[in-house]
Write an enzyme that holds these catalytic residues in place. Structure first.
Site, PDB file in Angstrom:
ATOM      1  N   ASP A   8       0.849  -1.185   0.000  1.00 44.35           N
ATOM      2  CA  ASP A   8       0.000   0.000   0.000  1.00 44.35           C
ATOM      3  C   ASP A   8       0.887   1.238   0.000  1.00 44.35           C
ATOM      4  O   ASP A   8       1.768   1.383   0.866  1.00 44.35           O
ATOM      5  CB  ASP A   8      -0.906   0.014   1.232  1.00 44.35           C
ATOM      6  N   ASP A 131     -15.306  -3.500  -1.797  1.00 45.65           N
ATOM      7  CA  ASP A 131     -14.997  -3.331  -0.381  1.00 45.65           C
ATOM      8  C   ASP A 131     -16.312  -3.209   0.376  1.00 45.65           C
ATOM      9  O   ASP A 131     -17.215  -2.488  -0.060  1.00 45.65           O
ATOM     10  CB  ASP A 131     -14.159  -2.071  -0.161  1.00 45.65           C
TER      11      ASP A 131
END
Length: 245
Positions: A8, A131
């Site tokens: 990330d 998500d």
């Protein structure tokens, strides 16, 4: 079962968030390219990148770090990326850089037709990222929870040519609380698209449970905080997953 290390990116550094909160970022490396090489050397067969700044801004924000990662490993293993991908031009630019696949998240929820267009323009290269919090889709870097159930959304993409769906349980992400196996399996059983689990992977028991779910359409798992903090040894975990196939 394919295990995929996550990298990330926030302001050019490798970080992990808790439940998607930018203010809850832990920096693990100032050199994402070295991190990518490390996971390749540990046996990773694919890498998962997220442009966190891009996810919030809606446009690419970590191009130098992404280019460095691709220069380091793209000749050896496929690399996929999500975060801030909202138009075909951005997809084309990313694929030209050497990415194998791109992940459409927020834009897939807001405009499902965009997924269809992307799959037509770049066949076999499009992944949808869904998500969820309590089963409901979240968008804009998880800042907004919609009224759409992820299974209903996923079914929309079945005939578009999406290569896989990454399902992230926001409540589990970065919390080291275990994968939400039940929700992941329900999604995988509901659609004909391979599902990749994400969020909450904590230990080898999660690997065993995910491998047992392969028969339901769970094709892989993305792992982040667990491999950075050491609760999972990546090489050992991938060997276990391979032995259970």
């Amino acid at each position: 079962m394919l295990l995929i290390p996550a990298i990330d990116l926030k302001e050019g550094r490798c970080v992990r968030l808790r439940q998607g909160l930018m203010e809850e970022a832990t920096v693990f490396s100032d050199s994402p390219a070295e991190t990518a090489l490390h996971w390749f050397e540990q046996g990773a067969r694919r890498l998962h990148l997220v442009d966190l700044n891009g996810a919030f801004a809606g446009v690419p924000q970590n191009l130098p770090a992404i280019k460095d990662i691709l220069a380091a490993v793209a000749k050896d293993i496929p690399v996929q990326l999500g975060g801030g991908i909202r138009d075909l031009k951005t997809i084309g630019q990313y694929l030209d850089l050497g990415l194998n696949d791109v992940i459409i998240g927020t834009a897939a929820v807001k405009n499902p037709d965009f997924v269809r267009e992307a799959c037509k323009a770049f066949p076999g290269r499009i992944i949808v990222g869904l998500d969820a919090k309590d089963g409901m889709a979240a968008i804009d870097g998880w800042a907004t929870v919609t009224g759409h159930h992820v299974i209903d959304l996923a079914k929309r993409f079945e005939d578009d040519g999406v290569n896989s769906i990454i399902y992230t349980d926001i409540g589990r992400d970065g919390m080291m609380s275990g994968v939400n196996i039940d929700a992941t399996v329900k999604l995988a059983q509901a659609v004909r698209i391979p599902v990749i689990a994400s969020g909450g992977l904590t230990g080898l028991d999660d690997i065993r449970a995910l491998c047992a779910a392969e028969k339901h359409g769970v094709a892989g798992a993305i792992t982040g905080r667990a491999i950075y903090e050491g609760s999972i040894d990546f090489a050992q975990a991938q060997q276990l997953a391979d032995s259970l196939d």
